[in-house]
Design a protein around this motif. Structure first.
Motif, mmCIF file in Angstrom:
data_model
loop_
_atom_site.group_PDB
_atom_site.id
_atom_site.type_symbol
_atom_site.label_atom_id
_atom_site.label_comp_id
_atom_site.label_asym_id
_atom_site.label_seq_id
_atom_site.Cartn_x
_atom_site.Cartn_y
_atom_site.Cartn_z
ATOM 1 N N UNK A 298 52.611 -17.516 8.529
ATOM 2 C CA UNK A 298 53.958 -17.592 7.966
ATOM 3 C C UNK A 298 54.986 -17.830 9.059
ATOM 4 N N UNK A 299 56.213 -18.100 8.641
ATOM 5 C CA UNK A 299 57.329 -18.251 9.574
ATOM 6 C C UNK A 299 58.585 -17.742 8.882
ATOM 7 N N UNK A 300 59.613 -17.518 9.660
ATOM 8 C CA UNK A 300 60.864 -17.029 9.074
ATOM 9 C C UNK A 300 62.043 -17.337 9.994
ATOM 10 N N UNK A 301 63.161 -17.799 9.441
ATOM 11 C CA UNK A 301 64.342 -18.055 10.270
ATOM 12 C C UNK A 301 65.178 -16.795 10.459
ATOM 13 N N UNK A 302 65.921 -16.765 11.553
ATOM 14 C CA UNK A 302 66.949 -15.757 11.776
ATOM 15 C C UNK A 302 68.293 -16.356 11.366
ATOM 16 N N UNK A 303 69.090 -15.568 10.668
ATOM 17 C CA UNK A 303 70.387 -16.037 10.194
ATOM 18 C C UNK A 303 71.277 -14.826 9.913
ATOM 19 N N UNK A 304 72.481 -15.088 9.428
ATOM 20 C CA UNK A 304 73.413 -14.006 9.089
ATOM 21 C C UNK A 304 73.284 -13.714 7.599
ATOM 22 N N UNK A 305 72.774 -12.527 7.268
ATOM 23 C CA UNK A 305 72.541 -12.129 5.877
ATOM 24 C C UNK A 305 73.722 -11.327 5.337
ATOM 25 N N UNK A 306 73.910 -11.435 4.038
ATOM 26 C CA UNK A 306 74.990 -10.693 3.378
ATOM 27 C C UNK A 306 74.656 -10.531 1.900
ATOM 28 N N UNK A 307 75.417 -9.676 1.214
ATOM 29 C CA UNK A 307 75.249 -9.492 -0.228
ATOM 30 C C UNK A 307 76.323 -10.299 -0.960
ATOM 31 N N UNK A 308 75.959 -11.327 -1.714
ATOM 32 C CA UNK A 308 76.948 -12.143 -2.428
ATOM 33 C C UNK A 308 77.867 -11.326 -3.324
ATOM 34 N N UNK A 309 77.336 -10.257 -3.931
ATOM 35 C CA UNK A 309 78.175 -9.449 -4.815
ATOM 36 C C UNK A 309 79.321 -8.798 -4.036
ATOM 37 N N UNK B 83 69.932 -14.761 21.765
ATOM 38 C CA UNK B 83 69.385 -16.103 21.527
ATOM 39 C C UNK B 83 70.411 -17.017 20.879
ATOM 40 N N UNK B 84 71.017 -16.547 19.790
ATOM 41 C CA UNK B 84 71.909 -17.430 19.038
ATOM 42 C C UNK B 84 73.168 -17.740 19.834
ATOM 43 N N UNK B 85 73.697 -16.752 20.567
ATOM 44 C CA UNK B 85 74.889 -17.020 21.371
ATOM 45 C C UNK B 85 74.568 -17.978 22.512
ATOM 46 N N UNK B 86 73.415 -17.817 23.135
ATOM 47 C CA UNK B 86 73.044 -18.713 24.231
ATOM 48 C C UNK B 86 72.828 -20.137 23.734
ATOM 49 N N UNK B 87 72.158 -20.280 22.588
ATOM 50 C CA UNK B 87 71.935 -21.627 22.045
ATOM 51 C C UNK B 87 73.234 -22.255 21.569
ATOM 52 N N UNK B 88 74.171 -21.453 21.057
ATOM 53 C CA UNK B 88 75.448 -21.996 20.597
ATOM 54 C C UNK B 88 76.371 -22.360 21.762
ATOM 55 N N UNK B 89 76.325 -21.584 22.842
ATOM 56 C CA UNK B 89 77.219 -21.815 23.973
ATOM 57 C C UNK B 89 76.659 -22.783 25.003
ATOM 58 N N UNK B 90 75.346 -22.724 25.231
ATOM 59 C CA UNK B 90 74.727 -23.502 26.309
ATOM 60 C C UNK B 90 73.706 -24.528 25.842
ATOM 61 N N UNK B 91 73.357 -24.490 24.578
ATOM 62 C CA UNK B 91 72.419 -25.460 24.039
ATOM 63 C C UNK B 91 70.976 -25.009 24.088
ATOM 64 N N UNK B 92 70.161 -25.617 23.254
ATOM 65 C CA UNK B 92 68.757 -25.259 23.134
ATOM 66 C C UNK B 92 67.985 -25.481 24.434
ATOM 67 N N UNK B 93 68.210 -26.625 25.077
ATOM 68 C CA UNK B 93 67.450 -26.936 26.291
ATOM 69 C C UNK B 93 67.712 -25.902 27.380
ATOM 70 N N UNK B 94 68.970 -25.521 27.557
ATOM 71 C CA UNK B 94 69.293 -24.503 28.557
ATOM 72 C C UNK B 94 68.599 -23.192 28.210
ATOM 73 N N UNK B 95 68.622 -22.831 26.931
ATOM 74 C CA UNK B 95 67.996 -21.571 26.494
ATOM 75 C C UNK B 95 66.513 -21.546 26.844
ATOM 76 N N UNK B 96 65.813 -22.635 26.550
ATOM 77 C CA UNK B 96 64.383 -22.685 26.833
ATOM 78 C C UNK B 96 64.114 -22.720 28.341
ATOM 79 N N UNK B 97 64.969 -23.400 29.084
ATOM 80 C CA UNK B 97 64.823 -23.414 30.540
ATOM 81 C C UNK B 97 65.016 -22.013 31.115
ATOM 82 N N UNK B 98 65.935 -21.267 30.535
ATOM 83 C CA UNK B 98 66.168 -19.892 30.989
ATOM 84 C C UNK B 98 64.923 -19.042 30.757
#
Length: 451
Positions: free
Chosen positions: A175-186, A232-247
């Protein structure tokens, strides 16, 4: 759920795309629809607690037989354990063999994995794609499963995720699963809130939540790996995926201006997170969101396992917005879970027969039928009948992602992740005012560990 194990940066660049991080263009070129990694047909020596089941399918020359199954979920802990036990029961019944389940709580299993593999491990055990799989292959602690592949319904991209630096397969995804920002629509609807599309909108939302006495973000750091999702998400948003993986590979420095900017940005967001997070588990944080005490929670889709049944249908999510227009918001964590056969297994052939079946659509369906909350199966032939809106949206989001990371503690050296980064992140949360001290400490130890 997410977590670690030791990496040698000298061969990291030779790892296949799904180990370094999945590039969507690569997946599309492999015929996404009918069998690529996230195709529409495939939506998301420890203490022993034996639960034998009597009464699958073998693969290649492997012969079905009694098998010991190490599971990184405590007995009775919830849907994840139920799925593993359900698959064990189904295989035992199909083949007329016994599957003894060694169920251990998640964190204990992760922290003891090296000792476990060096002792008398179970034949098959739950594990993860990424460097955490590849490092055990390099160390000769898990068995070569090349004769188990190909597996019907499993894409070439998933095969890549199962492949180590030597070009051989050592892993079978489930299996796999994404990370995201969860909330209750109600809760959002009651307060007139909508999903933020930009950082300005997220800032306005967090301010409004605080004004209404709701903590914007549920947050837990007692489970040491959990804060890595925020990094992870802040690094990928600020510095990009390639930088994150290089780190993660030691090709960028932890005390660089880019990484310091991540911590500086995180510092501005901490006041919008639950206080006293070092004493809170991710399940407790999920409960806070379910109760409406917190408005959002950045976590993987396994968050559903941490909320009451009545709240599970009242969950939605959005991806964290862009922080730099030139980088965008098309990278995310989407870890792959699955199984390995221990090199020190008592019955490698029986283990291979079992693990090939675990990768089948039949096994995925057995897991879904047993668990109260469906997971997102890797096998494209698995039934999606029980998939709810959350699972279907997960597939859509992952399909639209340009780049996918496995998660920080899966993409880097275990010693660095477990003994250095986890402590540093907790120290930062405890005292976010000395970023230089945190980043310098990580870099000094990373240089020693990664060489």
């Amino acid at each position: 759920m997410a977590r670690p194990a030791p990496r040698d940066p000298r061969f990291a660049s030779s790892l296949p795309a799904s180990v370094r991080g999945v590039n969507r263009r690569t997946l599309l070129s492999g015929a996404l629809g009918a069998g690529a990694l996230f195709g529409a047909g495939s939506l998301a020596g420890c203490g022993s607690d034996d639960a034998p089941a009597t009464g699958g399918g073998g693969g290649a020359s492997a012969k079905a037989g009694n098998v010991k199954f190490g599971v990184n979920e405590a007995k009775g802990s919830g849907p994840a354990y139920e799925r593993m036990q359900g698959m064990a029961d189904a295989y035992a019944k199909k083949e007329g063999v016994q599957v003894s389940v060694n169920a251990v709580d998640h964190n204990t299993f992760q922290e003891s994995i090296t000792t476990y593999l060096q002792g008398s491990p179970d034949d098959v055990f739950t594990w993860f794609a990424g460097y955490r799989m590849s490092q055990f292959a390099e160390a000769g602690q898990i068995a070569d499963l090349s004769d188990v592949w190909p597996i019907d319904g499993m894409s070439d991209a998933f095969k890549q995720a199962a492949t180590a630096a030597d070009g051989k397969q050592y892993f079978v995804p489930i299996s796999y699963y994404p990370w995201a920002v969860f909330y209750r629509p109600s809760v959002f609807e009651k307060n007139g809130w909508t999903e933020p599309k930009t950082m300005d909108e997220l800032n306005a939302l967090m301010t409004d939540m605080q004004g209404k006495k709701i903590t914007p973000f549920a947050f837990a750091a007692k489970d040491a790996w959990a804060p890595m999702g925020t990094f992870d998400i802040l690094n990928m948003r600020l510095n990009g995926f390639d930088f994150h993986m290089q780190l993660t590979k030691g090709e960028q420095k932890w005390d660089s201006p880019e990484v310091k900017k991540v911590f500086e940005t995180w510092k501005t967001l901490l006041p919008y997170h639950q206080e006293n997070s070092l004493g809170r588990t991710w399940q407790e944080a999920a409960t806070s969101m379910a109760k409406g005490e917190c408005g959002m929670y950045l976590l993987g889709t396994f968050v559903v396992d941490g909320v009451p049944t009545e709240a599970q249908e009242d969950l939605d999510f959005f991806t964290f917005p862009a922080l730099d227009a030139s980088i965008g918001a098309d990278a995310l964590d989407a870890p792959i879970d699955g199984f390995c056969v221990a090199e020190g297994a008592q019955d490698t052939e029986a283990g291979k027969a079992f693990i090939k079946w675990l990768g089948s659509a039949e096994a995925a369906d057995a897991g879904n039928n047993a668990g109260s909350a469906p997971f997102i199966a890797a096998n494209s032939g698995a039934s999606t009948a029980k998939y709810g809106a959350l699972q279907k949206k997960s597939v859509e989001v992952v399909q639209n992602a340009k780049n996918i990371a496995q998660f920080l503690d899966r993409d880097t050296n275990a010693d660095l992740a477990n003994t250095v980064v986890t402590v540093a992140l907790q120290d930062f949360i405890k005292n976010p005012n000395d970023i230089d001290k945190v980043t310098t400490s990580i870099q000094q130890q990373a240089a020693s560990i990664l060489g």
